[in-house]
Scaffold this active site. Structure first.
Site, PDB file in Angstrom:
ATOM      1  N   ASP A 197      35.814  38.244  55.730  1.00 13.76           N
ATOM      2  CA  ASP A 197      36.283  37.833  54.406  1.00 13.76           C
ATOM      3  C   ASP A 197      36.190  39.007  53.438  1.00 13.76           C
ATOM      4  O   ASP A 197      35.119  39.591  53.278  1.00 13.76           O
ATOM      5  CB  ASP A 197      35.424  36.673  53.891  1.00 13.76           C
ATOM      6  CG  ASP A 197      35.939  36.183  52.552  1.00 13.76           C
ATOM      7  OD1 ASP A 197      36.889  35.377  52.559  1.00 13.76           O
ATOM      8  OD2 ASP A 197      35.429  36.617  51.500  1.00 13.76           O
TER       9      ASP A 197
ATOM     10  N   TYR B 120      35.975  43.661  45.522  1.00 15.73           N
ATOM     11  CA  TYR B 120      34.678  44.048  46.096  1.00 15.73           C
ATOM     12  C   TYR B 120      34.557  45.567  46.202  1.00 15.73           C
ATOM     13  O   TYR B 120      33.477  46.107  46.464  1.00 15.73           O
ATOM     14  CB  TYR B 120      34.464  43.411  47.479  1.00 15.73           C
ATOM     15  CG  TYR B 120      34.515  41.893  47.505  1.00 15.73           C
ATOM     16  CD1 TYR B 120      34.375  41.147  46.337  1.00 15.73           C
ATOM     17  CD2 TYR B 120      34.704  41.208  48.700  1.00 15.73           C
ATOM     18  CE1 TYR B 120      34.434  39.753  46.364  1.00 15.73           C
ATOM     19  CE2 TYR B 120      34.759  39.816  48.738  1.00 15.73           C
ATOM     20  CZ  TYR B 120      34.627  39.102  47.560  1.00 15.73           C
ATOM     21  OH  TYR B 120      34.690  37.732  47.598  1.00 15.73           O
TER      22      TYR B 120
ATOM     23  N   LYS C 207      42.051  38.477  49.018  1.00 16.47           N
ATOM     24  CA  LYS C 207      42.293  37.691  47.797  1.00 16.47           C
ATOM     25  C   LYS C 207      43.119  38.481  46.790  1.00 16.47           C
ATOM     26  O   LYS C 207      43.055  39.717  46.757  1.00 16.47           O
ATOM     27  CB  LYS C 207      40.950  37.279  47.184  1.00 16.47           C
ATOM     28  CG  LYS C 207      40.018  36.669  48.227  1.00 16.47           C
ATOM     29  CD  LYS C 207      38.722  36.135  47.714  1.00 16.47           C
ATOM     30  CE  LYS C 207      37.839  35.736  48.886  1.00 16.47           C
ATOM     31  NZ  LYS C 207      36.931  36.800  49.339  1.00 16.47           N
TER      32      LYS C 207
ATOM     33  N   HIS D 214      42.092  34.557  43.889  1.00 17.41           N
ATOM     34  CA  HIS D 214      40.633  34.711  43.822  1.00 17.41           C
ATOM     35  C   HIS D 214      40.000  33.806  42.754  1.00 17.41           C
ATOM     36  O   HIS D 214      38.965  33.193  42.994  1.00 17.41           O
ATOM     37  CB  HIS D 214      40.281  36.185  43.572  1.00 17.41           C
ATOM     38  CG  HIS D 214      38.916  36.569  44.004  1.00 17.41           C
ATOM     39  ND1 HIS D 214      38.579  37.840  44.396  1.00 17.41           N
ATOM     40  CD2 HIS D 214      37.771  35.851  44.121  1.00 17.41           C
ATOM     41  CE1 HIS D 214      37.311  37.884  44.728  1.00 17.41           C
ATOM     42  NE2 HIS D 214      36.794  36.677  44.564  1.00 17.41           N
TER      43      HIS D 214
END
Ligand code: A2P
Length: 316
Positions: A43, A48, A77, A110
């Site tokens: 994932d 990130y 996302k 997201h």
């Protein structure tokens, strides 16, 4: 590995490796190690800040011949600065380039929040788009076009409540395959789960261990650490496993997929073996009884004076 079968027969493995908070410098090895020992689901998300390195880890696993591309489920996302339809496909192409893939298995909105392109986070109220300026249905239509172009096999959402999911289901051509939300024994979201079950939307549980390494601005005083909960600790001791393993197995038993994050090889392995634990119904019920509406990722970081987003509205 146990998997959830989607309407078209694709199978999403129930355990995935989470990569939020995985530092560049650690995440490449974590992804490669996870796949080497049997993970088949990773994932990711561009926010990130580590997708390029996740991509190196994936490439390593493919080069070593440990897995074929089709054997690994990769989720990413759409970040909130790219909801305007003209930014949707370019955002996906950047993610694909970073991940070194030619398609995703699952691509999620997201957050149900939209702001000016090019920002990581909004700083002022004016940075946000008003919902009518960038309606979610238009973002979604652009994502549907990406499915049709073969750039992602499934699309879904994250951090959506029942109201937003219902609106989307009413206005879409391709229904969301997944809603990825915070879920663990302290935050069970039963109404949302029930709604998803009735409407064929599968739930992925994020922060299943209570996200103990979440950034300082998300740490509030007095929030109890889930991994130290006396019931979780006791069930783990009875079973001679760790609290994290109990939480992972509980998530799977209760019908969700689950994406614990780790960059530690021992814990990556430990979390994988949790999927095959067997828990008695009595033990599961003790964990069910821990529900207390405790949100670790509460969305208050979206609240800016004069801005359109409130945490209360996100979850209402
Ligand atoms: P680490 O990456 O050093 O293993 P969540 O998935 O809820 O966000 O939780 C992630 C946090 O939990 C990280 O701090 C991670 O640390 C830690 N963690 C992951 N697996 C385990 C485990 N099996 N036991 C204890 N802590 C774990």
């Amino acid at each position: 590995m146990n998997a959830h079968e989607l309407a078209n027969g694709d199978r999403m493995p129930l355990l995935g490796l989470g990569t939020w908070k995985s530092k560049p410098g650690r995440v490449r090895a974590a992804v490669a190690e996870a796949i080497r020992i049997g993970y088949r689901h990773v994932d990711c998300a561009p926010i990130y800040g580590n997708e390029a390195e996740v991509g190196v880890g994936l490439a390593l696993a493919f080069e070593r011949g440990e897995v074929e591309r089709d054997d690994v489920w990769v989720t990413s996302k759409l970040w909130s600065d790219s909801h305007a339809p003209e930014h949707v496909e370019p955002a996906l192409r950047r993610t694909l380039e970073d991940l070194r893939l030619d398609r995703l298995d699952l691509w999620l909105v997201h957050w149900p929040v939209a702001f000016r392109n090019g920002l990581r986070y909004p700083r002022r109220a004016e940075d946000f788009h008003a919902p009518d300026d960038v309606p979610l249905v238009e973002t979604w239509a652009a994502m549907e076009a990406c499915v049709e172009a073969g750039l992602c096999r499934h699309i879904g959402v994250s951090n959506f409540n029942v109201r937003r999911l219902a609106d989307l289901l009413a206005g879409c051509r391709i229904p969301p395959a997944v809603d990825q939300v915070e879920r663990h024994p302290y935050l069970q979201q039963r109404d949302l789960l029930e709604f998803c079950r009735e409407n064929g939307v599968f739930v992925t549980a994020y922060s299943p261990l209570g996200s103990p390494d979440r950034p300082a601005h998300l740490l509030a005083d007095g929030e109890p650490p889930l991994l130290e909960d006396p019931v979780v600790v006791e069930v783990a001791a009875d079973r001679r496993v760790t609290p994290a393993q109990i939480l992972i197995r509980w998530a799977v038993e209760r019908g969700t997929s689950v994406i614990p994050k780790s960059v530690n090889p021992g814990r990556i392995r430990q979390n994988l073996s949790a999927v095959d634990l067997e828990l008695e119904e009595e033990e599961l019920r003790r964990l069910d009884a821990l529900d207390r509406g405790q949100r670790y990722i509460d969305g208050t970081f979206w609240e800016i004076d004069g801005g359109p987003v409130t945490a209360a509205d996100l979850w209402a």
